[in-house]
Design an enzyme around this catalytic site. Structure first.
Site, PDB file in Angstrom:
ATOM      1  N   GLU A 276     -10.006  -2.308   5.054  1.00 41.36           N
ATOM      2  CA  GLU A 276      -8.934  -2.557   6.007  1.00 41.36           C
ATOM      3  C   GLU A 276      -9.519  -2.745   7.406  1.00 41.36           C
ATOM      4  O   GLU A 276      -9.167  -3.660   8.133  1.00 41.36           O
ATOM      5  CB  GLU A 276      -7.947  -1.376   6.019  1.00 41.36           C
TER       6      GLU A 276
ATOM      7  N   SER B 139       4.160  -1.880   4.429  1.00 32.80           N
ATOM      8  CA  SER B 139       4.487  -3.281   4.720  1.00 32.80           C
ATOM      9  C   SER B 139       4.596  -4.042   3.410  1.00 32.80           C
ATOM     10  O   SER B 139       3.877  -3.755   2.456  1.00 32.80           O
ATOM     11  CB  SER B 139       3.381  -3.955   5.530  1.00 32.80           C
TER      12      SER B 139
ATOM     13  N   GLU C 201      -5.733   8.035  18.095  1.00 30.92           N
ATOM     14  CA  GLU C 201      -6.343   9.365  18.137  1.00 30.92           C
ATOM     15  C   GLU C 201      -7.327   9.534  16.976  1.00 30.92           C
ATOM     16  O   GLU C 201      -8.450  10.031  17.162  1.00 30.92           O
ATOM     17  CB  GLU C 201      -5.257  10.448  18.067  1.00 30.92           C
TER      18      GLU C 201
ATOM     19  N   GLN D  99       0.851  -1.184   0.000  1.00 30.76           N
ATOM     20  CA  GLN D  99       0.000   0.000   0.000  1.00 30.76           C
ATOM     21  C   GLN D  99       0.889   1.237   0.000  1.00 30.76           C
ATOM     22  O   GLN D  99       1.829   1.332   0.788  1.00 30.76           O
ATOM     23  CB  GLN D  99      -0.871  -0.045   1.264  1.00 30.76           C
TER      24      GLN D  99
END
Lengths: 385, 381, 385, 381
Positions: free
Chosen positions: A244, A161, A368, A126
């Site tokens: 996701e 990743s 957050e 990604q």
């Protein structure tokens, strides 16, 4: 309400469990995570899963999936965790690229990629985050300029990743310097073997390099590789992120189950005191809370077809549980907590997990940002500033 | 009542801070991957830091633990990777009365550490049960046999203070020989080692039978020193968080405007400031030989280690991805904070010790601790 | 650094301790807080403290104070806590009204009030907060309009301690509807016996009415009672709040010390398990952290004359410690945690304290506001939105 | 795998919710200062709620614990101050086989509670050590003598199920007499009482010797019921927080825009949603008589009580001063959450029980719990 398997689910689980017992190579069992060791064996194992029909369980049959209910995917992840088997290496392809291509891709794109994702012939990464655009994704700067029949891409991505072994990249680029940041983004499918693509591993605090930086220098991407429309990249990216988070819960539960099991074994081995025992029990309870929250989400998903907000909740809860749990393990190791060999579990297992866990509240949406999402989209609170 | 460092002590601090910023900064430590540069030890000695509490006759400065406290905190801030904690907090007290050794330490010619833990024996300084290392006397000469684990800074220590058992009980000896095997630790700036002694020649430091008492004193000093280090580590992590929150922009603003960020930074700061108060209290108790020293040091180390770990974790979170990388210095602070946390027991272990002092005593003694734990009133009583 | 008393401090402490032993009425010992029981006896006790010279220790001698160093005030609060004696009833007069009048008052105002505050002849209350102006103080709406030689006040104040027994009120009013909210405020000293002042107690979750609402209907306040200048009320109010927080630390430590002492007694009486023992120890340690942070602040105050930021830190820490501690006490009471008589400590002592503690993070600056203050003024972070 | 309530159960929930909103709202409870209005019990009976799990022959609906679970949660949301928990969770299981009593409960003619704790004896249902209340048989007639404390809803209960000891061991009896003394509790909606029995006539419900087993079943049901109540209480507190954060303005904006507020509300919400998952799991286990029921109920009660308490505390903080007043309804939710928390042990007590199930067992049994704690797979094994 029935928490037991249906006959169909029970049959699927039974077959899968037997298959895993027969087919899981010993060297893949109890893989500790991290990038280093899995790559060589990962494609072969993924192919094996594919050949046995366990990949793309919920994908439509027309794209090579099994068209099975979501509960099969949940059972699959549970059984994988139980046998300590690694997941399919193409997690990004399966969880993000595939669903996004199914939703927005052309027929050509679908036939080019979907089946190869399932079979692990194509590994995806990604390319969303940038050094200056982390939580504020829409401020990304990687440029794509049309030049004839191709876009020419220049820029830098980070926290990617699998990029070092990936065949393709989901790349979000800016094609228009529109001041309304969300517009002007275009979503490209990029062959990682294109000239001008350079991948540099980013070493983490664990010492391993699980993530990468990707540098794009005058990389030519055929116009046919635009996913969706030019300028509609933001919307396409939201599909990717929805998937996701939507399918995350069960994978997280599976990971946490492995960790809790090892924690309990450690606590038994070390004969820990009452205070630590209670804290071990807490982690087990938190795992159950995560598990049954996912079952609630799964039931809703199976009834409505739409993932609920539980994905964000599961991610928040899992990340904090995993951080607390791994710290507890080091506390159980007591004076040996610092030892990377000999004193701890094999080769610094818990030390690795503990350090790695600090990324859990940052990667795939910081805590957050997730709290903002829950506040605004689930609770309907006024938009946070 | 005066809870401030003296002007001289503050001068020492500012000198230490500017020297370390220039010569031994956190960034420089990171560049060397946290490895010890033996030459740095001589620099410390030249500044007088290795002989702070050594008497002037023995070549030291004749000062006390409050001055050492300043150094521990400042070395913690920059993660100094040499055996200062091992030499000054763990070994030095055992060398008392051994002028030649003290002189060499003060001069920077000798580093040292303490070897106590054993694989199947005690793990903490508070414990000597099952201690199996044996000391044998042959005329005036002693030899030691046994295996010690979890020896801090063993690789960089010149001499090793070793606990062992002889007919007269537990004592302390110094050893320069033996087989040393390094052990990889999460915090690479303060590795452990395994020491194997197979009849190694040894010099008696503390008489058999007096070992437990010596260990208790060493332990109190060490816990106080680690609390001070933890304050330094935590402050460094907080400073990085404040800097990042003030400069990093997302959504068009510095992220420090968001309360999810700023309040977390505040909590990290408050935690370390409270820890600082406890660490200074413990340091004063150690310096004065106050009877509350043991409890104060345990309390301070428990609290300060947790505060430092929390400050590092908050700082990593505030930094986002970049704080999770090897190249950023934060993980080194985090690993040291965790080293401190694990040494001699995590906070619950130390708090149980405090609980005994509070709860397993007569009404009167407990009243002493609760009401008069502030030494302020001692001269009244 | 010397944590022991100087000879002067030791002498002061010794005399005070002996005085308390001889003079503290038994019925005032171990007063649990809350408004109900203290009022009748409070003025007499306060007068006794005054006559013995223990009130206004750090006030200048010219205003009736003792002109003593701050350490005497610290010792005074410590010894009061140790003997479980209540404070002087005029806490708002002593801590807020007095210092503000000293800083901004006319000679007439000083001579009218300062000595009477010390002697408890005048009890003061504070009229700052309003229903719509809590944390956002500057948005207050209580109007004061000049009519001849008096301001005519109309409006409502809330969360006012002691208002039901107060003689005077520190009243912050709006005299100008200036759009820059901080301007246009005027600070008045209001006689609570004026016509048009009505006080209604606000019952709290403890069942007691410690705070009050104050209603002002056409209340005439002589122009001579303006503190500072007309329109400068915001600045004067900041002086009040600075003193509120500046001298708070020792009172908070004293209160927490009483609580910790009782907690330890409870834990010993109930022979609690290892897990609870450890948590009791934690509260004792947190008390020491608060105490020595105050000593650091006191040392700085004595050196520089200016209170540092430790007041906000102390308040944050104390409020959370007290909330955690009182919950722990109920947990020690175990199955008796709900009993308001018989089962617990006398007459629901811990239940009262636990419920009361929830106000600690709200009153005198919410924890959210205090964190903003520390972030901006101490750490220099950009202003929070 | 189906982790949803059925359509019928959802219908029951929506009917309950609208009935309670109209007739027994939280606000109405507050107006009556949380006191029980006996007439309300008949309303519940008319809706069929008192006989949910009573068989149809005995005048009930013949349904199960999942339907009762819906009622417990909904009554928790509005803090219903009558003896529903005491009657249905604590007493009803002991009445099994006693048709006349069951009929009266189903018809709303009889409320009930359970008296077990003693001042110098057991305090928890899990414990019968030191139980001193004596049961004596004279022909077919029984009498009880002893003193019971911490009896929930004693003031509003018709009959009292009492644990006592006879020659044959611990059994359960029902008693209508005895001296009842009310005890003031923090949560006034569910007061305790002291029951003094001095030879009061009693009817045998559970044979001496079978008392412990009966208590264990009651306890599991009660813990699950309290977990469900806690979810209702927590959800109500969260709803108030969301409402206030959306409407209250400070500094010119709704306070919900500040992350210090919004993130706290989110954490309260997440806590209660996780608790809900555990509570429903426990409810299903109880309904199915699953062998995991006891562990699930303990886990769910521990977690849900803490989540409800935390949600109330967050909500009070978000409300500021107004949330701290008697007139606001929040404190009533908070006090009920605390009542639930204290009953049968705070979370650490229950977690230690879970720890025993996990750690004090063979490898195989523990693997069962850890891996297969999800009953999903049971039909495979």
């Amino acid at each position: 309400m029935n928490l037991r398997d249906t006959p169909d689910e029970a049959a699927f689980r039974g077959e899968l469990r037997a298959w895993l017992q027969d087919n899981l190579p010993e060297e893949l069992r109890a893989h500790r995570g991290g990038a280093g060791r899995f790559e060589e064996l990962g494609r072969a194992w993924s192919r094996k899963l594919y050949d046995a029909g366990y990949v793309g369980l919920t994908w439509p049959r027309e794209y090579g999936g099994a068209g099975a209910p979501y509960s099969h995917q949940a059972i699959f992840l549970e059984e994988l965790a139980r046998s300590e088997a690694p997941q399919h290496i193409g997690v990004i392809g399966l969880g993000m690229a595939g669903p996004t291509i199914i939703a927005h891709g052309t027929d050509e794109q679908k036939s080019a990629h979907l089946q190869r994702i399932l079979s692990a012939e194509e590994i995806w990464c990604q390319g969303f985050s940038e050094p200056e655009a982390g939580s504020d994704l829409a401020s990304l700067k990687t440029r794509a300029e049309l030049d004839g029949d191709a876009f020419v891409v220049n820029g830098q991505k980070v926290w990617s990743s699998f990029a070092h072994i990936a065949d393709f990249c989901l790349l979000l680029t800016r094609t228009d310097a529109d001041p309304a940041k969300h517009r002007g983004l275009t979503y490209l499918l990029v062959d990682m073997r294109s000239a001008g693509v350079e991948v540099r591993p980013l070493r983490q605090i664990t010492g391993e390099g699980e993530f990468n930086e990707i540098f794009f220098t005058d990389v030519r991407v055929p116009r046919a590789n635009v996913l969706g429309e030019v300028g509609s990249g933001w919307g396409v990216a939201m599909t990717t992120l929805l998937h996701e988070r939507g399918t995350l819960g069960f994978a997280l539960t599976a990971a946490l189950e492995v960790a809790v099991r090892k924690l309990i074994a450690l606590a038994k081995e070390r004969r820990v005191d009452e205070g630590l025992r209670e804290r071990v029990a807490r982690e087990w309870i938190e795992l159950q809370a995560l598990r049954y929250t996912n079952y609630r989400a799964l039931t809703k998903l199976m009834q409505t077809g739409v993932p609920g907000p539980e994905g964000s909740i599961a991610k928040l809860h899992w990340s904090e549980s995993n951080q607390r749990l791994t710290k507890l393990a080091l506390e159980i190791l007591d004076t040996e907590a610092q030892l990377l060999d000999g004193g701890g579990h094999g080769e610094g297992y818990w030390q690795f997990q503990q350090l790695r866990s600090r990324g859990n509240t940052i990667e795939a949406g910081t805590s957050e940002i997730l709290r903002n999402i829950v506040a605004e989209r689930v609770l309907g609170l006024p938009r946070s500033r | 009542m005066d809870f401030a460092f003296t002007d001289e002590q503050e001068l020492l601090r500012s000198q230490a801070r500017s020297f370390l910023a220039e010569r031994r900064s956190l960034e420089a430590v990171a560049e060397r991957e946290g490895s010890f540069e033996p030459g740095s030890w001589q620099e410390l000695a030249e500044l007088g830091w290795t002989g702070v509490s050594v008497s002037e006759e023995e070549g030291g400065a004749g000062l006390g633990f409050l001055e050492e406290a300043v150094i521990f905190e400042e070395l913690g801030r920059v993660l100094y990777p040499g055996p200062y904690f091992s030499t000054i907090a763990l070994a030095l007290p055992a060398l008392a009365g051994h002028a030649a050794l003290l002189q060499r330490v003060a001069a920077g010619e000798l580093t040292a550490t303490l070897a106590h833990a054993e694989a199947a024996g005690p793990r903490r300084l508070a414990d000597t049960g099952g201690l199996a290392t044996e000391a044998r006397q042959d005329g005036a000469a002693w030899t030691l046999a046994g295996e010690k684990v979890l020896v801090p800074d063993l690789g960089s220590a010149g001499t090793v203070v070793v606990t062992a058992r002889s007919g007269g009980g537990v004592g302390l000896w110094s050893v320069e020989g033996g087989a040393r095997e390094p052990v990889e630790t999460m915090d690479s700036t303060r590795p452990y080692g395994v020491l194997r002694l197979d009849g190694a020649p040894a010099s008696l430091l503390v008489e058999p039978g007096s070992g437990e008492e010596a260990l208790a004193q060493i332990r109190t000093r060490a816990l106080a020193a680690l609390a001070l280090e933890a304050v330094g580590v935590g402050e460094a992590a907080n400073a990085l968080a404040i800097e990042h929150a003030s400069s990093r922009e997302q959504f068009g603003r510095a992220i420090g405007v968001y309360q999810a960020v700023s309040h977390s930074v505040v909590d990290g700061y408050v935690g370390v400031e409270l820890a600082r108060s406890l660490a200074y209290w413990a340091a004063w108790c150690v310096a004065e030989g106050d009877e509350q020293a043991a409890v104060a040091a345990a309390a301070a180390k428990a609290h300060a280690a947790e505060a430092a770990v929390a400050a590092c974790e908050r700082s990593i979170q505030v930094h986002g991805g970049i704080g999770f990388t090897w190249e950023h210095v934060l993980h080194r602070l985090y690993k040291r904070a965790q080293w401190i946390q694990a040494f001699e027991g995590f906070a619950p272990v130390l708090r149980r010790e405090v609980a005994s002092a509070l709860l397993d005593v007569s009404e009167e003694e407990s009243t002493e601790l609760v009401q008069q734990e502030t030494p302020v009133q001692q001269e009244v009583a």
